[in-house]
Design a protein around this motif. Structure first.
Motif: not given
Length: 217
Positions: A149-151, A157-162, A202-208, A210-214
Protein backbone atom coordinates in the motif's frame (compact mmCIF):
# COMPACT_ATOMS: atom_id res chain seq x y z
CA UNK A 1 5.26 -5.72 12.40
CA UNK A 2 6.30 -4.32 15.76
CA UNK A 3 9.19 -2.32 14.33
CA UNK A 4 6.70 -0.04 12.63
CA UNK A 5 4.64 0.71 15.74
CA UNK A 6 6.10 4.24 15.86
CA UNK A 7 5.21 4.97 12.25
CA UNK A 8 1.97 6.81 11.60
CA UNK A 9 -0.79 5.11 9.66
CA UNK A 10 -1.24 8.06 7.31
CA UNK A 11 0.75 11.07 6.19
CA UNK A 12 -0.18 14.03 4.02
CA UNK A 13 3.21 14.97 2.60
CA UNK A 14 3.99 16.47 -0.76
CA UNK A 15 7.46 16.18 -2.30
CA UNK A 16 8.79 19.39 -0.74
CA UNK A 17 7.24 18.68 2.66
CA UNK A 18 8.64 15.14 2.60
CA UNK A 19 12.18 16.43 2.14
CA UNK A 20 11.67 19.11 4.78
CA UNK A 21 10.35 16.57 7.28
CA UNK A 22 13.15 14.11 6.56
CA UNK A 23 15.72 16.90 6.97
CA UNK A 24 14.08 17.92 10.25
CA UNK A 25 14.17 14.33 11.45
CA UNK A 26 17.85 14.05 10.58
CA UNK A 27 18.67 17.32 12.37
CA UNK A 28 16.70 16.25 15.44
CA UNK A 29 18.54 12.96 15.56
CA UNK A 30 21.88 14.70 15.17
CA UNK A 31 21.16 17.08 18.01
CA UNK A 32 19.99 14.30 20.32
CA UNK A 33 22.65 11.75 19.35
CA UNK A 34 25.28 11.19 22.04
CA UNK A 35 27.63 9.46 19.60
CA UNK A 36 27.49 11.67 16.52
CA UNK A 37 30.71 13.53 15.70
CA UNK A 38 28.92 16.18 13.69
CA UNK A 39 29.81 19.61 15.02
CA UNK A 40 26.75 21.77 15.52
CA UNK A 41 27.18 25.03 13.56
CA UNK A 42 25.90 28.35 14.79
CA UNK A 43 22.54 29.54 13.52
CA UNK A 44 22.71 30.34 9.81
CA UNK A 45 26.12 28.72 9.39
CA UNK A 46 27.27 25.34 8.11
CA UNK A 47 30.60 23.51 8.16
CA UNK A 48 32.65 24.10 5.03
CA UNK A 49 34.24 20.69 4.54
CA UNK A 50 31.31 19.25 2.59
CA UNK A 51 31.65 21.96 -0.07
CA UNK A 52 35.07 20.73 -1.16
CA UNK A 53 35.12 17.09 -0.06
CA UNK A 54 36.11 14.32 -2.46
CA UNK A 55 33.52 11.60 -1.81
CA UNK A 56 33.87 7.92 -2.56
CA UNK A 57 30.58 6.01 -2.87
CA UNK A 58 30.25 2.29 -3.39
CA UNK A 59 27.44 -0.25 -3.31
CA UNK A 60 27.40 -3.52 -1.39
CA UNK A 61 29.60 -6.40 -2.56
CA UNK A 62 27.16 -9.15 -3.50
CA UNK A 63 29.37 -12.13 -2.73
CA UNK A 64 28.00 -14.71 -0.26
CA UNK A 65 29.64 -15.05 3.16
CA UNK A 66 30.93 -11.50 2.96
CA UNK A 67 34.05 -10.81 5.03
CA UNK A 68 33.25 -7.28 6.17
CA UNK A 69 36.70 -6.42 7.54
CA UNK A 70 38.45 -7.51 4.36
CA UNK A 71 35.89 -5.78 2.15
CA UNK A 72 36.14 -2.51 4.08
CA UNK A 73 39.95 -2.60 3.98
CA UNK A 74 39.82 -3.02 0.19
CA UNK A 75 37.24 -0.24 -0.12
CA UNK A 76 39.39 2.12 1.93
CA UNK A 77 42.40 1.35 -0.25
CA UNK A 78 40.42 2.13 -3.38
CA UNK A 79 39.21 5.41 -1.86
CA UNK A 80 42.75 6.44 -0.87
CA UNK A 81 44.07 5.58 -4.34
CA UNK A 82 41.45 7.94 -5.77
CA UNK A 83 42.48 10.65 -3.28
CA UNK A 84 39.03 10.64 -1.66
CA UNK A 85 38.56 12.05 1.82
CA UNK A 86 34.93 11.08 2.48
CA UNK A 87 33.27 7.66 2.47
CA UNK A 88 29.57 7.45 1.61
CA UNK A 89 27.65 4.22 1.87
CA UNK A 90 23.96 3.21 1.77
CA UNK A 91 22.34 1.86 4.92
CA UNK A 92 20.60 -0.98 3.11
CA UNK A 93 20.62 -3.34 0.16
CA UNK A 94 17.23 -4.15 -1.25
CA UNK A 95 15.73 -2.82 1.97
CA UNK A 96 17.74 -5.23 4.12
CA UNK A 97 19.96 -3.47 6.64
CA UNK A 98 23.75 -3.38 6.43
CA UNK A 99 23.95 -2.93 10.20
CA UNK A 100 22.25 -4.63 13.18
CA UNK A 101 19.18 -2.39 13.40
CA UNK A 102 15.50 -2.71 14.26
CA UNK A 103 13.83 -1.18 11.23
CA UNK A 104 14.20 -4.15 8.86
CA UNK A 105 15.87 -7.59 8.67
CA UNK A 106 19.64 -7.76 8.01
CA UNK A 107 21.13 -8.27 4.58
CA UNK A 108 21.39 -12.02 4.02
CA UNK A 109 25.17 -12.16 3.46
CA UNK A 110 26.11 -10.10 6.52
CA UNK A 111 26.27 -13.05 8.91
CA UNK A 112 25.69 -10.82 11.93
CA UNK A 113 28.45 -8.39 10.92
CA UNK A 114 28.15 -4.61 11.06
CA UNK A 115 29.21 -3.07 7.75
CA UNK A 116 28.29 0.51 8.65
CA UNK A 117 30.07 0.20 11.98
CA UNK A 118 33.25 -1.03 10.30
CA UNK A 119 33.09 1.76 7.71
CA UNK A 120 32.56 4.32 10.47
CA UNK A 121 35.59 3.13 12.47
CA UNK A 122 37.96 2.69 9.53
CA UNK A 123 37.06 5.98 7.86
CA UNK A 124 37.66 8.02 11.00
CA UNK A 125 40.80 6.03 11.79
CA UNK A 126 42.19 7.25 8.46
CA UNK A 127 41.09 10.83 9.06
CA UNK A 128 38.22 10.60 6.58
CA UNK A 129 34.62 11.71 6.94
CA UNK A 130 31.84 9.12 6.99
CA UNK A 131 28.40 9.63 5.45
CA UNK A 132 25.30 7.49 5.04
CA UNK A 133 23.29 7.46 1.80
CA UNK A 134 19.54 7.51 1.32
CA UNK A 135 19.54 6.69 -2.37
CA UNK A 136 16.30 8.13 -3.64
CA UNK A 137 12.77 6.93 -3.21
CA UNK A 138 13.52 3.97 -5.45
CA UNK A 139 12.48 2.02 -2.40
CA UNK A 140 13.52 -1.53 -1.89
CA UNK A 141 12.40 -5.10 -2.27
CA UNK A 142 11.65 -5.69 1.41
CA UNK A 143 9.47 -2.66 2.16
CA UNK A 144 7.54 -2.79 -1.12
CA UNK A 145 6.74 -6.47 -0.53
CA UNK A 146 5.78 -5.98 3.13
CA UNK A 147 3.76 -2.82 2.55
CA UNK A 148 2.39 -2.78 -1.02
CA UNK A 149 0.00 0.00 0.00
CA UNK A 150 3.06 2.28 0.26
CA UNK A 151 3.99 1.64 -3.39
CA UNK A 152 3.24 4.27 -6.02
CA UNK A 153 0.31 3.54 -8.35
CA UNK A 154 -0.57 4.62 -11.85
CA UNK A 155 -3.73 6.40 -13.01
CA UNK A 156 -5.63 3.11 -12.91
CA UNK A 157 -4.60 2.46 -9.29
CA UNK A 158 -2.30 -0.36 -10.37
CA UNK A 159 1.07 -0.92 -8.71
CA UNK A 160 3.79 0.59 -10.84
CA UNK A 161 6.14 -1.82 -12.55
CA UNK A 162 9.36 -2.99 -10.98
CA UNK A 163 12.49 -1.17 -12.08
CA UNK A 164 14.08 -2.89 -15.11
CA UNK A 165 16.68 -5.36 -13.89
CA UNK A 166 15.68 -4.95 -10.23
CA UNK A 167 13.11 -6.37 -7.84
CA UNK A 168 11.83 -3.14 -6.29
CA UNK A 169 9.18 -0.53 -6.97
CA UNK A 170 9.21 3.16 -6.05
CA UNK A 171 7.40 4.05 -2.85
CA UNK A 172 5.17 7.08 -2.37
CA UNK A 173 6.42 10.00 -0.23
CA UNK A 174 2.83 10.62 0.91
CA UNK A 175 2.71 7.17 2.51
CA UNK A 176 4.15 6.22 5.92
CA UNK A 177 7.38 5.37 4.11
CA UNK A 178 8.52 8.95 4.80
CA UNK A 179 8.12 8.31 8.54
CA UNK A 180 10.04 5.06 8.13
CA UNK A 181 13.01 6.89 6.57
CA UNK A 182 13.06 9.41 9.42
CA UNK A 183 13.18 6.55 11.93
CA UNK A 184 16.02 4.89 10.00
CA UNK A 185 17.95 8.17 10.02
CA UNK A 186 17.43 8.50 13.76
CA UNK A 187 18.58 4.92 14.38
CA UNK A 188 21.72 5.29 12.22
CA UNK A 189 22.68 8.65 13.71
CA UNK A 190 22.30 7.35 17.23
CA UNK A 191 24.53 4.35 16.50
CA UNK A 192 27.41 5.83 14.52
CA UNK A 193 29.62 8.91 14.21
CA UNK A 194 27.98 10.13 11.02
CA UNK A 195 29.45 13.29 9.49
CA UNK A 196 26.87 13.69 6.72
CA UNK A 197 23.69 12.31 5.23
CA UNK A 198 23.26 12.13 1.46
CA UNK A 199 19.62 12.42 0.36
CA UNK A 200 19.09 11.52 -3.29
CA UNK A 201 16.09 12.60 -5.35
CA UNK A 202 12.53 11.35 -5.26
CA UNK A 203 11.53 9.21 -8.22
CA UNK A 204 7.83 9.61 -9.04
CA UNK A 205 5.76 7.61 -11.49
CA UNK A 206 4.99 9.49 -14.77
CA UNK A 207 1.76 11.40 -14.38
CA UNK A 208 2.08 11.42 -10.59
CA UNK A 209 1.05 8.80 -8.08
CA UNK A 210 -2.57 7.70 -7.54
CA UNK A 211 -2.24 5.63 -4.38
CA UNK A 212 -4.82 5.95 -1.60
CA UNK A 213 -2.61 8.40 0.32
CA UNK A 214 -2.28 10.73 -2.68
CA UNK A 215 -5.97 10.45 -3.58
CA UNK A 216 -6.97 11.43 -0.07
CA UNK A 217 -5.09 14.76 -0.23
Amino acid sequence: MAIFDTISKKTDLGRRQFLQNLRAGVIAALVSSPSSSVAQPEAGQAPDWYKICRPHLEWINWQPNLDVNRYVAQLMSRAEEMNSDTIFYPFESGGYLLYPGKMAPPYEHMGGQDLLGSLDRQAHKRGMKFGVCFLGLSANTYISSQYPEWVQRDGHARLIEKWPGYQFRSLCPNSPYSDYLCEVAREVLNRYEVDAIYLEGIYMVPGFCHCSYCNSL
